[in-house]
Every structure is written in structure tokens, then in C-alpha cells.
Design a protein around this motif. Structure first.
Motif, PDB file in Angstrom:
ATOM      1  N   GLU A  82      56.342  29.864  17.413  1.00 61.07           N
ATOM      2  CA  GLU A  82      55.546  31.098  17.099  1.00 61.07           C
ATOM      3  C   GLU A  82      54.362  30.453  16.157  1.00 61.07           C
ATOM      4  O   GLU A  82      53.312  31.018  15.916  1.00 61.07           O
ATOM      5  CB  GLU A  82      56.273  31.839  15.751  1.00 61.07           C
ATOM      6  N   SER A  83      54.174  28.987  16.133  1.00 57.44           N
ATOM      7  CA  SER A  83      53.331  28.431  15.435  1.00 57.44           C
ATOM      8  C   SER A  83      52.293  27.580  16.218  1.00 57.44           C
ATOM      9  O   SER A  83      51.546  26.708  15.825  1.00 57.44           O
ATOM     10  CB  SER A  83      53.649  27.586  14.055  1.00 57.44           C
ATOM     11  N   ARG A  84      52.419  28.117  17.751  1.00 54.90           N
ATOM     12  CA  ARG A  84      51.725  27.177  18.732  1.00 54.90           C
ATOM     13  C   ARG A  84      50.218  27.018  18.262  1.00 54.90           C
ATOM     14  O   ARG A  84      49.604  26.104  18.859  1.00 54.90           O
ATOM     15  CB  ARG A  84      52.162  27.844  20.067  1.00 54.90           C
ATOM     16  N   ALA A  85      49.655  28.214  17.802  1.00 57.32           N
ATOM     17  CA  ALA A  85      48.377  28.238  17.569  1.00 57.32           C
ATOM     18  C   ALA A  85      47.777  27.152  16.790  1.00 57.32           C
ATOM     19  O   ALA A  85      46.305  26.678  16.702  1.00 57.32           O
ATOM     20  CB  ALA A  85      47.810  29.530  17.131  1.00 57.32           C
ATOM     21  N   GLU A  86      48.595  26.451  15.667  1.00 53.03           N
ATOM     22  CA  GLU A  86      48.451  25.362  15.091  1.00 53.03           C
ATOM     23  C   GLU A  86      48.652  24.125  15.504  1.00 53.03           C
ATOM     24  O   GLU A  86      48.666  23.041  14.642  1.00 53.03           O
ATOM     25  CB  GLU A  86      49.082  25.614  13.642  1.00 53.03           C
ATOM     26  N   ARG A  87      49.359  23.920  16.682  1.00 51.83           N
ATOM     27  CA  ARG A  87      49.844  22.770  17.202  1.00 51.83           C
ATOM     28  C   ARG A  87      48.792  22.005  18.167  1.00 51.83           C
ATOM     29  O   ARG A  87      48.045  22.630  18.735  1.00 51.83           O
ATOM     30  CB  ARG A  87      51.064  23.019  17.972  1.00 51.83           C
ATOM     31  N   GLN A  88      48.928  20.849  18.224  1.00 51.29           N
ATOM     32  CA  GLN A  88      48.322  19.909  19.438  1.00 51.29           C
ATOM     33  C   GLN A  88      49.720  19.339  20.311  1.00 51.29           C
ATOM     34  O   GLN A  88      50.436  18.830  19.167  1.00 51.29           O
ATOM     35  CB  GLN A  88      47.307  18.909  19.038  1.00 51.29           C
ATOM     36  N   LEU A  89      49.965  19.383  21.457  1.00 53.06           N
ATOM     37  CA  LEU A  89      50.694  18.710  21.834  1.00 53.06           C
ATOM     38  C   LEU A  89      50.445  18.384  23.516  1.00 53.06           C
ATOM     39  O   LEU A  89      49.802  19.118  24.083  1.00 53.06           O
ATOM     40  CB  LEU A  89      51.918  19.858  22.508  1.00 53.06           C
ATOM     41  N   HIS A  90      50.684  17.118  23.705  1.00 53.13           N
ATOM     42  CA  HIS A  90      50.158  16.394  24.969  1.00 53.13           C
ATOM     43  C   HIS A  90      51.238  15.458  25.718  1.00 53.13           C
ATOM     44  O   HIS A  90      51.960  14.795  24.765  1.00 53.13           O
ATOM     45  CB  HIS A  90      48.926  15.965  25.175  1.00 53.13           C
ATOM     46  N   GLY A  91      51.286  15.064  26.730  1.00 52.40           N
ATOM     47  CA  GLY A  91      51.995  14.068  27.316  1.00 52.40           C
ATOM     48  C   GLY A  91      51.870  13.955  28.665  1.00 52.40           C
ATOM     49  O   GLY A  91      51.293  14.399  29.451  1.00 52.40           O
ATOM     50  N   VAL A  92      52.613  12.906  29.333  1.00 48.16           N
ATOM     51  CA  VAL A  92      52.624  12.552  30.659  1.00 48.16           C
ATOM     52  C   VAL A  92      54.169  12.249  31.148  1.00 48.16           C
ATOM     53  O   VAL A  92      55.028  11.748  30.423  1.00 48.16           O
ATOM     54  CB  VAL A  92      51.893  11.211  30.835  1.00 48.16           C
ATOM     55  N   ASP A  93      54.248  12.429  32.441  1.00 50.08           N
ATOM     56  CA  ASP A  93      55.540  11.925  33.231  1.00 50.08           C
ATOM     57  C   ASP A  93      55.004  11.019  34.616  1.00 50.08           C
ATOM     58  O   ASP A  93      53.823  10.876  34.405  1.00 50.08           O
ATOM     59  CB  ASP A  93      56.604  12.976  33.455  1.00 50.08           C
ATOM     60  N   ALA A  94      56.129  10.837  35.069  1.00 46.64           N
ATOM     61  CA  ALA A  94      55.719  10.257  36.477  1.00 46.64           C
ATOM     62  C   ALA A  94      54.728  10.707  37.575  1.00 46.64           C
ATOM     63  O   ALA A  94      54.260  10.252  38.371  1.00 46.64           O
ATOM     64  CB  ALA A  94      56.977   9.739  37.095  1.00 46.64           C
ATOM     65  N   ASP A  95      54.521  12.011  37.366  1.00 54.28           N
ATOM     66  CA  ASP A  95      53.906  12.947  38.260  1.00 54.28           C
ATOM     67  C   ASP A  95      52.830  13.904  37.851  1.00 54.28           C
ATOM     68  O   ASP A  95      52.012  14.142  38.559  1.00 54.28           O
ATOM     69  CB  ASP A  95      55.003  14.077  38.829  1.00 54.28           C
ATOM     70  N   GLY A  96      52.660  13.969  36.271  1.00 56.39           N
ATOM     71  CA  GLY A  96      51.472  14.516  35.792  1.00 56.39           C
ATOM     72  C   GLY A  96      51.525  14.562  34.543  1.00 56.39           C
ATOM     73  O   GLY A  96      51.751  13.606  33.711  1.00 56.39           O
TER      74      GLY A  96
END
Length: 242
Positions: A82-96
Motif C-alpha cells: 500500500e506504500s508503493r508510491a513512497e518506495r524505490q525498488l530495483h534489481g537483477v536476475d540472470a535474465d533481466g
């Protein structure tokens, strides 16, 4: 401000086996960032920041371990937040890759995703193979977009002849030099770097998981900690080689 970079690299180990390595590095103008933001395993790397929720990192890695693609894994976590508007989230895996900056993150805030390809030298005169590096960079409370760009471009220019952990520290340094955090009144800062691999090593390098929890010069201290940790690791390998 929090500035972070997540990286995936394909490579071939000394025995000619295909491997993957993942890395995440982060710095902020608050103490203890290494306990909250960077997450990495042999399945991927994730950074959670802005209004930080470490569960997004822990659950993200768990989903990757279960075989869920990074885009699906992190997007599903955000959809339930519910608080996604205040989040930063990022990442990688082996494909993307996946990167998200919520509309309520404090500016300047944004992210960048990228891929670079290169030729890996072949063995015994064989033709080299084309390998891929994926990365994401994100930041908030930055002076401007050039901080993210400088971080990404430092990584893109980096040579694979150097250890990934050092290249990630240097990428954060490039972002700091480009302007970094706009909160000049906050002196106590922190930084952290984690690098993992699918390679089965008898002894994991000590220098692949480092933190500076409270310092006025966290990136300089992280470089010095890396140098000492690498020296200690190499000394231990030499001493106990037999």
C-alpha cells in the motif's frame, strides 16, 4: 539520498564452466544502510530504498530462488504494498532487470536500466563468446539525474579485469562526484557492497560483503576496507594453501 546499483554478469570460471555473479552497492546520508537496503544471493540482487522496506528485499530474493523472474517478483511485491508510491525498488536476475520509483519519492528521484555485451576471450585459441551484463541504478534526494547517469556510465566503462566489488564502489564514487546527495547538512553517512556468485568456492572472498555503518567519508572508508579485506583474504589463502 540513497544511491544504489545492482549488477548481473555472465562469466566463465577457471574450469570453463558458465557462471553468474550478482552485486549490489549502496550509499546514503544516514547510518546503517547495509542492514536495510542491499540484498544479494546466487539468484539475483535487489535494492530497496526511499521509504525502505527490507522485506521487499528478503521476499524478492526468496521469489528469485523459487524461479520467479525478477520483473514478476518485484512487481508482485509492489502490487501488494500500500506504500508503493513512497518506495524505490530495483534489481537483477540472470535474465533481466526491474526498476521502480514511486510517485511520492523525494526528488530528484529516478532510475535507469541497462545492458552491455562484450566478447569473452576463448580458451586455447577458440573464438570468444558474447556475454551480457545487466544493471539497474536508482536514487532519490539527488542533486539531479546526472548522479544516476554517472553511476551507470562508470559501471559501463569498467573493465572486467577488475573485481566487481571494486567496480561497484567506484560507480558509487562517480555518482557522488557528479553531485550525489543534496542534503549537505547531514554529515553521518554509510555505504555497503555485496557480491555473490553461482561459483562453488572452498573459501568465499572476505571482501565480497562489506559495510561502513557510520562515517563522514563512507566511500573512502569502503575502498580502504575493501583493500584491507582483500589483503587479508590473500594472506589467508597463502597461509592455508596446503
Amino acid at each position: 539520498m540513497t544511491l544504489s546499483i545492482c549488477v548481473h554478469e555472465e562469466y566463465v570460471d577457471a574450469d570453463g564452466v558458465d557462471q553468474h555473479r550478482f552485486g549490489v552497492a549502496v550509499t546514503t546520508r544516514l547510518p546503517g544502510v547495509g542492514a536495510l537496503c542491499p540484498f544479494a544471493s546466487e539468484h539475483g540482487a535487489v535494492a530497496t530504498q526511499a521509504v525502505t522496506n527490507p522485506e521487499l528485499g528478503r521476499k524478492g530474493l526468496s521469489y528469485l530462488e523459487d524461479g520467479v523472474a525478477v520483473d514478476d517478483a518485484l512487481r508482485s511485491l509492489l502490487n501488494a504494498d500500500e506504500s508503493r508510491a513512497e518506495r524505490q525498488l530495483h534489481g537483477v536476475d540472470a535474465d533481466g532487470t526491474f526498476a521502480f520509483t514511486g510517485d511520492n519519492c523525494l526528488g530528484w528521484a529516478g532510475h535507469r536500466e541497462g545492458t552491455r555485451h562484450h566478447e569473452e576471450a576463448g580458451h586455447h585459441g577458440e573464438t570468444g563468446r558474447r556475454e551480457r551484463d545487466n544493471y539497474t541504478v536508482a536514487g532519490n534526494l539527488l542533486t539531479d539525474e546526472s548522479v544516476v547517469d554517472a553511476t551507470a556510465e562508470s559501471y559501463e566503462r569498467s573493465s572486467r579485469d577488475r573485481l566487481l566489488v571494486r567496480r561497484l564502489i567506484d560507480a558509487l564514487g562517480a555518482g557522488h562526484t557528479a553531485g550525489g546527495d543534496k542534503r549537505d547538512d547531514l554529515e553521518i553517512q554509510s555505504a555497503a557492497v555485496v557480491v555473490t556468485s553461482t561459483e562453488d568456492r572452498e573459501m568465499e572472498p572476505y571482501y565480497n560483503d562489506l559495510r561502513v555503518d557510520a562515517s563522514k567519508t563512507p566511500l573512502r572508508d569502503l575502498r580502504e576496507t575493501f583493500a584491507l579485506a582483500r589483503e587479508g583474504y590473500e594472506a589467508a589463502i597463502e597461509k592455508y594453501a596446503e
